[in-house]
Design a protein around this motif. Structure first.
Motif, PDB file in Angstrom:
ATOM      1  N   ALA A   1       0.876  -0.599  -0.255  1.00 10.37           N
ATOM      2  CA  ALA A   1      -0.170   0.144  -0.321  1.00 10.37           C
ATOM      3  C   ALA A   1       0.772   1.291   0.125  1.00 10.37           C
ATOM      4  CB  ALA A   1      -1.032   0.014   1.361  1.00 10.37           C
ATOM      5  N   TYR A   2       0.124   2.082  -1.165  1.00  9.87           N
ATOM      6  CA  TYR A   2       0.915   3.600  -0.504  1.00  9.87           C
ATOM      7  C   TYR A   2       0.894   4.809  -0.731  1.00  9.87           C
ATOM      8  CZ  TYR A   2       3.840   0.355  -3.914  1.00  9.87           C
ATOM      9  OH  TYR A   2       5.266  -1.120  -4.537  1.00  9.87           O
ATOM     10  N   HIS A   3       0.668   4.910   0.914  1.00 11.16           N
ATOM     11  CA  HIS A   3       0.476   6.274   0.817  1.00 11.16           C
ATOM     12  C   HIS A   3       1.034   7.611  -0.264  1.00 11.16           C
ATOM     13  CE1 HIS A   3      -0.189   9.193   4.384  1.00 11.16           C
ATOM     14  NE2 HIS A   3      -1.073   9.836   3.445  1.00 11.16           N
ATOM     15  N   VAL A   4      -0.067   8.630  -0.914  1.00 13.14           N
ATOM     16  CA  VAL A   4       0.184   9.255  -1.870  1.00 13.14           C
ATOM     17  C   VAL A   4      -0.885  10.005  -1.280  1.00 13.14           C
ATOM     18  CG1 VAL A   4      -0.078   9.868  -4.674  1.00 13.14           C
ATOM     19  CG2 VAL A   4       0.284   7.152  -2.945  1.00 13.14           C
ATOM     20  N   SER A   5       0.250  11.583  -2.171  1.00 15.04           N
ATOM     21  CA  SER A   5      -0.637  13.174  -2.389  1.00 15.04           C
ATOM     22  C   SER A   5      -0.342  13.017  -3.936  1.00 15.04           C
ATOM     23  CB  SER A   5       0.140  14.101  -1.061  1.00 15.04           C
ATOM     24  OG  SER A   5       0.086  14.005  -0.031  1.00 15.04           O
ATOM     25  N   HIS A   6      -1.301  14.172  -4.025  1.00 14.34           N
ATOM     26  CA  HIS A   6      -1.234  14.687  -5.111  1.00 14.34           C
ATOM     27  C   HIS A   6      -1.347  15.975  -5.823  1.00 14.34           C
ATOM     28  CE1 HIS A   6      -5.818  14.001  -6.668  1.00 14.34           C
ATOM     29  NE2 HIS A   6      -5.636  14.732  -5.727  1.00 14.34           N
ATOM     30  N   ILE A   7      -1.259  16.879  -6.325  1.00 15.84           N
ATOM     31  CA  ILE A   7      -1.739  18.187  -6.347  1.00 15.84           C
ATOM     32  C   ILE A   7      -2.380  17.557  -8.587  1.00 15.84           C
ATOM     33  CG2 ILE A   7      -0.917  20.690  -7.845  1.00 15.84           C
ATOM     34  CD1 ILE A   7       1.447  19.746  -5.258  1.00 15.84           C
ATOM     35  N   ILE A   8      -3.379  18.567  -8.956  1.00 15.26           N
ATOM     36  CA  ILE A   8      -4.325  18.501 -10.083  1.00 15.26           C
ATOM     37  C   ILE A   8      -4.369  20.014 -10.545  1.00 15.26           C
ATOM     38  CG2 ILE A   8      -5.811  17.850 -12.125  1.00 15.26           C
ATOM     39  CD1 ILE A   8      -6.545  15.339  -9.631  1.00 15.26           C
ATOM     40  N   VAL A   9      -3.703  20.702 -11.687  1.00 14.85           N
ATOM     41  CA  VAL A   9      -3.933  21.319 -11.865  1.00 14.85           C
ATOM     42  C   VAL A   9      -4.511  21.275 -13.809  1.00 14.85           C
ATOM     43  CG1 VAL A   9      -2.085  22.925 -11.194  1.00 14.85           C
ATOM     44  CG2 VAL A   9      -1.484  21.278 -12.897  1.00 14.85           C
ATOM     45  N   LYS A  10      -4.754  22.490 -14.365  1.00 15.94           N
ATOM     46  CA  LYS A  10      -5.517  22.503 -15.319  1.00 15.94           C
ATOM     47  C   LYS A  10      -4.647  21.977 -16.677  1.00 15.94           C
ATOM     48  CE  LYS A  10      -9.857  25.071 -14.433  1.00 15.94           C
ATOM     49  NZ  LYS A  10     -10.106  26.343 -14.118  1.00 15.94           N
ATOM     50  N   SER A  11      -3.148  22.773 -16.736  1.00 17.02           N
ATOM     51  CA  SER A  11      -2.251  22.831 -17.879  1.00 17.02           C
ATOM     52  C   SER A  11      -1.500  22.432 -17.964  1.00 17.02           C
ATOM     53  CB  SER A  11      -2.499  24.458 -18.209  1.00 17.02           C
ATOM     54  OG  SER A  11      -1.599  24.958 -18.218  1.00 17.02           O
ATOM     55  N   SER A  12      -0.325  21.291 -18.900  1.00 16.58           N
ATOM     56  CA  SER A  12       1.055  20.771 -18.092  1.00 16.58           C
ATOM     57  C   SER A  12       1.697  21.800 -18.005  1.00 16.58           C
ATOM     58  CB  SER A  12       1.151  21.121 -19.696  1.00 16.58           C
ATOM     59  OG  SER A  12       1.680  21.368 -20.946  1.00 16.58           O
ATOM     60  N   ASP A  13       1.713  23.414 -18.506  1.00 17.52           N
ATOM     61  CA  ASP A  13       2.617  24.635 -18.292  1.00 17.52           C
ATOM     62  C   ASP A  13       2.392  24.997 -16.734  1.00 17.52           C
ATOM     63  OD1 ASP A  13       3.615  25.030 -20.014  1.00 17.52           O
ATOM     64  OD2 ASP A  13       2.259  26.867 -21.371  1.00 17.52           O
ATOM     65  N   GLU A  14       1.572  24.820 -15.617  1.00 21.16           N
ATOM     66  CA  GLU A  14       0.738  25.175 -15.186  1.00 21.16           C
ATOM     67  C   GLU A  14       1.662  23.988 -13.407  1.00 21.16           C
ATOM     68  OE1 GLU A  14      -3.119  26.616 -13.749  1.00 21.16           O
ATOM     69  OE2 GLU A  14      -3.648  25.917 -15.642  1.00 21.16           O
ATOM     70  N   ALA A  15       1.578  22.632 -14.480  1.00 19.96           N
ATOM     71  CA  ALA A  15       2.425  21.484 -13.748  1.00 19.96           C
ATOM     72  C   ALA A  15       3.838  21.576 -13.746  1.00 19.96           C
ATOM     73  CB  ALA A  15       1.877  20.163 -14.565  1.00 19.96           C
ATOM     74  N   GLU A  16       4.449  21.787 -14.882  1.00 20.35           N
ATOM     75  CA  GLU A  16       5.600  22.305 -15.050  1.00 20.35           C
ATOM     76  C   GLU A  16       6.050  23.038 -13.769  1.00 20.35           C
ATOM     77  OE1 GLU A  16       8.005  20.376 -16.396  1.00 20.35           O
ATOM     78  OE2 GLU A  16       6.661  18.899 -17.811  1.00 20.35           O
TER      79      GLU A  16
END
Length: 298
Positions: A158-173
């Motif tokens: 089992a892997y304890h995970v956090s995430h961030i979701i943004v609208k565009s690849s530029d925002e992710a970078e």
């Protein structure tokens, strides 16, 4: 099915404990001489709600349930001592591991200590042992149950995970660059993530395992390659682009028959029982008297 019921009961007990804490801490302050009863806890226009009004409402709504839970826990301890019944630390640890990975939510993990979880697990197992102490279950029945339900006694990684979701690849970078410069992952999640529920938890989405359907399969593929504390490259998802972080890992385990023999005995015994399977069964024996009536849990 019994395991799932156990976890739900444990979660309910923890909620009741939180309500108990709120209620009784305030009561202690009130008794200490502070004018706590008149303290304003909320206002709506010109009208006010005092702490005493709030406490009275809590008692009306939850008082009976909270008190019953407190009595039940005391009764379990009394009966366990009377009949010299104990549960092993291995049993508690196994249930805690399952609870961690398959039931508890991120918010509960942060607010509830490991010690508190294990205390509730131990009490629940003690209750089952007390209730089934006179039920006879054969070795043959237990072994057959184990062979037919081996999947129940195997815990995957089992892997304890956090995430961030943004609208565009530029925002992710841009978010990744900020992380590389030392920004907090949880703070960025709260500030930037468009997935509101997890954003409120600093991006925490709990534990992921094989067969997980709540999140994209790419999440698990990514975190398997990460070291603890590291984050992934952007992953394209339905909402936009996600960055996942591995917070920690619980290594899977396959339990042998001897490891779970006592648990199986309880499972079969509880299924055979036709009478009540709650601590109230022992209220009369424990000579319970309470605010709502003598030895009555109704």
């Amino acid at each position: 099915m019994r395991r799932k019921q156990l976890w739900i009961v444990i979660a309910a007990l923890i909620l009741l404990n939180c309500l108990t804490l709120i209620f009784f801490l305030a009561k202690v302050k009130e008794i200490s001489g502070t004018a706590i009863s008149e303290e304003v806890v909320a206002s709506v226009g010109k009208s006010e709600i005092t702490r005493q009004q709030w406490l009275n409402e809590l008692e009306v709504r939850y008082g009976k349930d909270v008190l019953k839970d407190m009595i039940d826990q005391r009764v379990i301890k009394e009966m366990a001592a009377k009949y010299n019944i104990k549960v092993s630390e291995k049993d508690v640890e196994r249930e805690y591991r399952i609870l961690q990975t398959t039931y508890s939510s991120p918010g509960e993990n942060k607010k509830t200590t490991e010690k508190k979880w294990k205390e509730h697990i131990r009490n629940s197992l003690l209750q089952e042992e007390i209730l089934t102490r006179d039920v006879k279950v054969s070795e043959k029945e237990m072994k057959e149950y184990f062979e037919e339900n081996k999947a129940l006694f195997t815990i995957p990684d089992a892997y304890h995970v956090s995430h961030i979701i943004v609208k565009s690849s530029d925002e992710a970078e841009k978010a990744i660059k900020e992380l590389e410069q030392g920004s907090s992952f949880s703070a960025l999640a709260m500030e930037r993530s468009i997935e509101e529920f997890s954003a409120n938890e600093g991006g925490d989405i709990g534990y992921l395992m094989e067969g997980e359907e709540r999140f994209p399969s790419e999440y698990l593929q990514a975190v398997k390659k990460l070291k603890e504390g590291a984050w992934s490259d952007p992953i394209q998802v339905e909402q936009g682009f996600a960055i996942v972080k591995l917070e920690g890992k619980i290594k899977g385990k396959k339990y042998a028959y001897e490891d779970v023999k006592q648990q199986i005995r309880r499972e079969i015994a509880l299924e055979q029982m036709k009478n009540s399977t709650s601590a109230t069964t022992f209220w009369e024996e424990a000579k319970v008297e309470w605010f709502y009536g003598k030895t009555s849990a109704n």
